[in-house]
Design a protein around this motif. Sequence first.
Motif, PDB file in Angstrom:
ATOM      1  N   HIS A 531      47.825  51.547  61.551  1.00  0.00           N
ATOM      2  CA  HIS A 531      46.454  50.790  62.149  1.00  0.00           C
ATOM      3  C   HIS A 531      47.466  49.394  62.322  1.00  0.00           C
ATOM      4  CE1 HIS A 531      42.875  48.304  61.444  1.00  0.00           C
ATOM      5  NE2 HIS A 531      42.334  49.240  63.083  1.00  0.00           N
ATOM      6  N   ALA A 532      46.431  48.597  63.270  1.00  0.00           N
ATOM      7  CA  ALA A 532      47.014  47.293  63.490  1.00  0.00           C
ATOM      8  C   ALA A 532      47.963  46.509  63.701  1.00  0.00           C
ATOM      9  CB  ALA A 532      46.042  46.742  62.497  1.00  0.00           C
ATOM     10  N   GLY A 533      48.760  47.435  64.152  1.00  0.00           N
ATOM     11  CA  GLY A 533      50.430  47.047  64.224  1.00  0.00           C
ATOM     12  C   GLY A 533      51.284  47.127  62.920  1.00  0.00           C
ATOM     13  N   MET A 534      50.134  48.015  62.040  1.00  0.00           N
ATOM     14  CA  MET A 534      50.968  47.892  60.504  1.00  0.00           C
ATOM     15  C   MET A 534      50.991  49.642  60.518  1.00  0.00           C
ATOM     16  SD  MET A 534      49.206  44.626  58.707  1.00  0.00           S
ATOM     17  CE  MET A 534      47.488  44.861  58.386  1.00  0.00           C
ATOM     18  N   ALA A 623      34.062  51.734  67.739  1.00  0.00           N
ATOM     19  CA  ALA A 623      34.537  51.033  68.350  1.00  0.00           C
ATOM     20  C   ALA A 623      35.281  49.872  66.847  1.00  0.00           C
ATOM     21  CB  ALA A 623      34.993  50.348  69.507  1.00  0.00           C
ATOM     22  N   SER A 624      34.633  48.817  66.262  1.00  0.00           N
ATOM     23  CA  SER A 624      35.313  47.738  65.769  1.00  0.00           C
ATOM     24  C   SER A 624      35.185  48.477  64.451  1.00  0.00           C
ATOM     25  CB  SER A 624      33.328  47.356  65.138  1.00  0.00           C
ATOM     26  OG  SER A 624      32.043  48.627  64.486  1.00  0.00           O
ATOM     27  N   ILE A 625      35.520  49.265  64.340  1.00  0.00           N
ATOM     28  CA  ILE A 625      36.040  50.026  62.918  1.00  0.00           C
ATOM     29  C   ILE A 625      37.510  50.247  62.155  1.00  0.00           C
ATOM     30  CG2 ILE A 625      36.478  52.573  60.599  1.00  0.00           C
ATOM     31  CD1 ILE A 625      33.916  53.634  61.712  1.00  0.00           C
ATOM     32  N   TRP A 626      38.006  50.315  64.349  1.00  0.00           N
ATOM     33  CA  TRP A 626      39.212  50.528  63.693  1.00  0.00           C
ATOM     34  C   TRP A 626      39.673  48.891  65.398  1.00  0.00           C
ATOM     35  CZ3 TRP A 626      41.236  53.395  60.898  1.00  0.00           C
ATOM     36  CH2 TRP A 626      40.226  54.634  60.802  1.00  0.00           C
ATOM     37  N   GLY A 627      38.574  48.574  65.872  1.00  0.00           N
ATOM     38  CA  GLY A 627      39.198  47.130  66.483  1.00  0.00           C
ATOM     39  C   GLY A 627      38.609  46.123  67.273  1.00  0.00           C
ATOM     40  N   HIS A 628      39.006  45.422  68.439  1.00  0.00           N
ATOM     41  CA  HIS A 628      37.484  44.780  68.939  1.00  0.00           C
ATOM     42  C   HIS A 628      36.358  46.242  69.428  1.00  0.00           C
ATOM     43  CE1 HIS A 628      35.740  42.478  72.486  1.00  0.00           C
ATOM     44  NE2 HIS A 628      36.158  41.643  71.606  1.00  0.00           N
ATOM     45  N   GLN A 755      31.953  41.048  67.846  1.00  0.00           N
ATOM     46  CA  GLN A 755      33.217  40.181  69.208  1.00  0.00           C
ATOM     47  C   GLN A 755      33.586  39.879  67.870  1.00  0.00           C
ATOM     48  OE1 GLN A 755      32.826  41.627  72.558  1.00  0.00           O
ATOM     49  NE2 GLN A 755      31.423  42.883  72.037  1.00  0.00           N
ATOM     50  N   GLU A 756      33.335  39.154  66.727  1.00  0.00           N
ATOM     51  CA  GLU A 756      34.245  38.612  66.302  1.00  0.00           C
ATOM     52  C   GLU A 756      34.428  39.166  65.101  1.00  0.00           C
ATOM     53  OE1 GLU A 756      31.967  34.245  66.232  1.00  0.00           O
ATOM     54  OE2 GLU A 756      32.183  34.526  68.357  1.00  0.00           O
ATOM     55  N   ASN A 757      34.233  39.889  64.475  1.00  0.00           N
ATOM     56  CA  ASN A 757      34.038  40.328  63.140  1.00  0.00           C
ATOM     57  C   ASN A 757      34.354  42.429  62.989  1.00  0.00           C
ATOM     58  OD1 ASN A 757      33.538  38.692  61.659  1.00  0.00           O
ATOM     59  ND2 ASN A 757      31.511  38.719  62.613  1.00  0.00           N
ATOM     60  N   TYR A 758      35.985  42.799  63.468  1.00  0.00           N
ATOM     61  CA  TYR A 758      35.911  43.853  63.364  1.00  0.00           C
ATOM     62  C   TYR A 758      37.367  44.516  63.357  1.00  0.00           C
ATOM     63  CZ  TYR A 758      38.568  41.622  67.497  1.00  0.00           C
ATOM     64  OH  TYR A 758      39.559  40.564  67.783  1.00  0.00           O
ATOM     65  N   ALA A 759      37.831  46.296  62.773  1.00  0.00           N
ATOM     66  CA  ALA A 759      39.268  46.089  62.577  1.00  0.00           C
ATOM     67  C   ALA A 759      39.106  45.946  60.601  1.00  0.00           C
ATOM     68  CB  ALA A 759      40.533  45.382  63.478  1.00  0.00           C
ATOM     69  N   VAL A 760      38.291  45.311  60.438  1.00  0.00           N
ATOM     70  CA  VAL A 760      38.666  44.802  58.507  1.00  0.00           C
ATOM     71  C   VAL A 760      38.047  46.078  58.174  1.00  0.00           C
ATOM     72  CG1 VAL A 760      38.316  41.997  58.953  1.00  0.00           C
ATOM     73  CG2 VAL A 760      36.050  44.337  58.549  1.00  0.00           C
ATOM     74  N   ALA A 761      37.320  47.034  58.429  1.00  0.00           N
ATOM     75  CA  ALA A 761      37.032  48.693  57.466  1.00  0.00           C
ATOM     76  C   ALA A 761      37.929  49.785  57.581  1.00  0.00           C
ATOM     77  CB  ALA A 761      35.647  48.821  58.296  1.00  0.00           C
ATOM     78  N   GLY A 762      38.461  49.525  59.430  1.00  0.00           N
ATOM     79  CA  GLY A 762      39.922  50.666  59.318  1.00  0.00           C
ATOM     80  C   GLY A 762      40.392  50.056  58.402  1.00  0.00           C
TER      81      GLY A 762
END
Length: 986
Positions: A531-534, A623-628, A755-762
């Motif tokens: 996830h997130a390139g990692m 979508a915001s769980i995982w990305g934009h 739109q400025e806070n996402y992918a952190v939960a994922g």
Amino acid sequence: MEPLEFLAEVLPPPGNGKYCVVELTKNKEHFYVDTLEQAQPKIDAWKQRGLDVFFALGTFGDLKRRIATNVRMVRCIAVDVDCNHPKDIPDSTGVISPKAYPSAKAAAQAIMQFANEVGLSGLGDPWLVASGGGVHAYWPFKEAVDIHEWKPVAEGFKRLCFQKKLDIDQTITADASRVLRVFDTVNNGIKNDKRVREVTDVKFKNAGDHFEFEDIRALVTKHLVGTAYEVSAPKGGNGGVALTLPGKRPSKDATTIKLFENTSTKFENIYRATKAGRGCDQLRYYAEHASEDGMEPLWRAHLSIAQKCDDGSKAAIWLSKLHPYDEDRMHRKLAEIKGPYPCTKFDSENPGVCIGCSHWGKITNPLALGRETAISTEAKVLDIPQVDGSNAKILRPEPPRGYAYGQHGGVFMEREDEDADGNKIKRHIMLLPFDLFPMDILNINGDHTVYMVALRKTGPQEVTLPQKAVVSKDETMKSLATQNIIAAFGAGNDKNLFDYVRATVEKISNERAPLDVPDHYGWQSDGSFVHAGMVYKANEEPNRIPLPGLENIVKNTQMTGTMENWLKFINLLVSRKLWDQLAIIFLGGGAPLMRFTGLYGLTIHCCSTESGTGKSLALDGAASIWGHPTHYRAGSGTSPVAMQHRLGLLHSMPMITDEITTTNHKDFEWFPGMTMTVSEGRGKERMESGSNKERLNLSTWATFALLSSNTHAVDYMTGARKHSSEGELRRVLEWIMDEKLSWSAEEIEIIKSLQENYAVAGAVWAQYMVDNVDAVKQMTKETVTQMYKVYTAPNDERFWMAGVGCAVTAAICFGNKYAGIVDVPVEPLIESYRRSINTIRKAMKTGKRSAEDILNGFIQEHYGKFVIVHYGDKAGPMARLGDNTVVDKNTTRAEVMGRIEHGVTMGHVDFFIEERVLKSYCSNHSFGYDTLKAHLEKQFVVSYIGKKDMLSKTNGPPMRVSVIKISREEDQLDEEIKNPLALAAA
């Protein structure tokens, strides 16, 4: 002569700046005046107090600062010649330190001898003042001159004094901000806070002549041998005219700057080179004469060099102790120094030494002699700034033998050379102005790629090149150039850079096994999660690696913003009790758990006929769980084939598409097929081009597809479709969102902040899953089993139960007891899922097609091609087709689909339908013909006729076909079956 009269002879006339008189005994007070008469009271007051009184040789601007850059005009050239005095006091050893000349008389004679040698005596006599510790000689001009015109002549005059061996104070002659004593005052004999002589009087000795400035310039030019003083173009102000050149001033390039950033300058290196005869001659001179009088200018010059050295503090103390100068005075001087003195300034302060130096004209200042490259050859963990403001740790490996990294970035090649004297020295050649080093060798489906990182000033850059390219310099340099990696200092360095890259690749290839690169996101075969390139692994820090082919997804799944701000959105939905939207969001979060259910996919559909009902909001949240929230989704115009490809790339993460009812999907018939494809967990098979070989199918998944549209999918699939929809319906869950939502201004800002806070939960969820994979797997299975009981579900509803079980598990695991992301009430979510399930159950029950539905559909669709015969009426030759077309000898077989007879069987209508045609109709509507016959036989009187003339009792030609005869009670037939065309016309 009075002191003021003398000052008027040697200083510029009024109107050319401010005069400055100074006392240097007590408070070092400076007094600036516009006329000399204004200075008289202050001079008298200082004289009365027995203070040392001085005047500055030039006039100053409005800054009221006695510095060289503030001098405006000058009217004389002066020299200060030190000499012994009868009142000199011996030092602690009883010795009187010898000065340049033994007496004032000897000093005056030396001045006159100098004037004779250079031709000054032919122009006139100098003005002389006995200062009590020396003799001051003045050659005043007939008119004052600008400081910039005066400076080079004064510097030449000073060099001429040295050349003719007139021993003068080097600080006075060429610096018009300097001060000399006012006569008819006293010299207190204090030097460096120490009394060196008894109090003596400052006396006027001789009135001389006035000189043409150009005559003195001519004499200096005529007699001066060697390098003339270099004049810098004056800057604006103080009467100077700034030199302005067209265009933009060139600046040092980034490579040169980085080279200097990695340079360590040590005074110790300068001193060692000097001791070996390869250093600074001025430093050698100072070390040999530091204890003598008049060394302060040279001391200050060397302090300016020490100030810029890494060991400058130690060097400054050493330089000061040679005289000695106390540390307080040293620190004051260091604070006043603006920058390192150039060699020309050294030559100005102490002429005659630099011109014999081997470095003269080759270096700017002695700092060049102390520089060495600051390098590192050890492995080091580096902190790399991330987008979210945190730092990621990257291990920079030990460089190959013969190479090094700069302390401040850059790659260097080490090379041994010999200097001019044959001494072996180690040189460092910069290859790149930034770090470039390998991270891994990547194995991408059997092809090996070198993964490197370039640490540029603008941030880290991933660099990849095929491993096979490193066998060729040209291929390597081309590959690097396409990624903006160019060797420093021109093409001549290309070979050196290639050798470095080749050496690093060889080293890492020998030291570690290649890293298998994932070709999809989500779960991997080894239990890791991407996830997130990692790559997330159990109880390890995530490892960032390049993911070729996944660039778009990587770009749109980078952690951005904070968990705190993301939770504001979730908590807003909870406070508004928007359980349907939250139910869909947790389906997005639960998608990776589908792997543990034994099934491969479920389609989630949100629909509404109007906008503003929250269907897009739900997808944004998922979508915001995982990305934009927007860019993570596949575009609304994405084709079904592209959606399959995206499913394969996401693998375990939800595939999300909003507003699928676009011009690309005019025919909604693609949707039922898509639900089947999603549930199969595999993309379609394809052949390799140009060969009879099937491509390797890597598009597999176990996840959810979250879609939205304005079409009610369940209504569509239970409506008048040709094909049965039960199988597709059991693979989809639908939410109908028709309630218009309204928001306060504050709530709108929270929604926009997504739109400025996402992918952190994922990121947190991914790490928790890999750390606790067995527990999560077990919980998922238990929850799915529990859902069968909660919803009293049969096995036919296994896809629904799996999807809901994954979402409920995710909602539980997101809680603070587990992953620690957010606590959300689970019961309202379960009820939301229940509403969706019950809606589809009801639709399936009412929309299920029977054999009679198929029969009626066939009759209605083809009624116009049925031969209608009414016995008991005048039918016979007047029989017509259902569309009122006359049946005659020209009627063809293609125009006839069946026959309806009225009045033959009492109270019944007999339908004769060609079996071949009815079979085809059943096939097109996914209904078995044998099933149809079995059901019809239970409801009606059915018989089969091998050869029935469909046009008997008409004027048409014989048309014998195999038919099924269905006798239906007349009073049970709907009007739409008796005469559908008439009903349609009405």
